[in-house]
Design an enzyme around this catalytic site. Sequence first.
Site, PDB file in Angstrom:
ATOM      1  N   SER A 155       0.831  -1.198   0.000  1.00  0.00           N
ATOM      2  CA  SER A 155       0.000   0.000   0.000  1.00  0.00           C
ATOM      3  C   SER A 155       0.873   1.259   0.000  1.00  0.00           C
ATOM      4  CB  SER A 155      -0.974  -0.045   1.185  1.00  0.00           C
ATOM      5  OG  SER A 155      -1.968   0.935   1.069  1.00  0.00           O
ATOM      6  N   ASP A 234     -10.126  -5.387  -3.618  1.00  0.00           N
ATOM      7  CA  ASP A 234      -9.528  -4.330  -2.805  1.00  0.00           C
ATOM      8  C   ASP A 234     -10.401  -3.077  -2.905  1.00  0.00           C
ATOM      9  OD1 ASP A 234      -7.892  -2.199  -1.851  1.00  0.00           O
ATOM     10  OD2 ASP A 234      -6.078  -3.277  -2.423  1.00  0.00           O
ATOM     11  N   HIS A 267      -7.437  -5.865   0.523  1.00  0.00           N
ATOM     12  CA  HIS A 267      -6.239  -5.045   0.733  1.00  0.00           C
ATOM     13  C   HIS A 267      -5.411  -5.478   1.943  1.00  0.00           C
ATOM     14  CE1 HIS A 267      -4.024  -1.359  -0.237  1.00  0.00           C
ATOM     15  NE2 HIS A 267      -3.998  -1.042   1.046  1.00  0.00           N
TER      16      HIS A 267
END
Length: 289
Positions: A155, A234, A267
């Site tokens: 991320s 995600d 995610h």
Amino acid sequence: MNTNPELLSEHACFGGVQRFYQHASTTIGLPMKFSVFLPPQAAIDAAGGSVPALIYLAGLTCNEETFMVKAGAQRLAASLGLALIAPDTSPRGAHLPGEAESWDFGVGAGFYLDATQAPWSQHYRMESYITGELLPLLTGALPLNADRIGIFGHSMGGHGALTLALRHPGLFKSVSAFAPICAPSQCPWGRKAFTGYLGTDTAAWSAHDATALMARLDAVPYPGGILIDQGQADKFLFEQLHPHLFEAACAQTGQALELRRHAGYDHGYYFVATFMADHLSHHARQLSE
């Protein structure tokens, strides 16, 4: 100021050792924490040797413990003879106005760059900290091979891994990412962070945007290829991450990219742990060349 790292805890792990440290950073001007997994091949005794290392950059709200606890990386790292390094995601204890008011800016959200705007520029210097202080400190103090360092992250940390790899190709021999923020200049997370840390001149943002960095390269920085995994479930994919933009920039430059899209994965760290073995193997191959 004593900058030698203080060992906070140590744990036997898959024949190696998991350690957590703190030190007084001269770059940050505050105490910083980081974690290190040393595989059995790096035992600090007469039988030990210098091993390649991977630095992992975690995402928003995370810290130096997140990866070591959640990613399930140590078993294979021990088998492959890879050391693992995880710094914290930002300075802590600066007590700047507003630094703890939101989860995507300030504490836990350093974005792996050197801030140029006051008051952030005094302490929020994560790029210089990682590349100029932490890695030299560790390769000097531990049996790590400074010529065989890879970088990856998740991320915000995936953003950090891609941008630091592209900005410092002589330092890192391999790079990969999980669900990275690929074009921060074009997403809310990135625009908020860049405005706060770098100011409103958007031209300055491109130096910390992986897609923009890749698009302006004349030569391929990682001929062995870059690996990215992205979950299709995600919730941040379409608004924040934009892997297709980085994919297009790689195609334009001629940089080999394996962008794998996975149906059903979100995610979080269940996703990261699922594909961790592929990333460690990706780095082990390139670091052995």
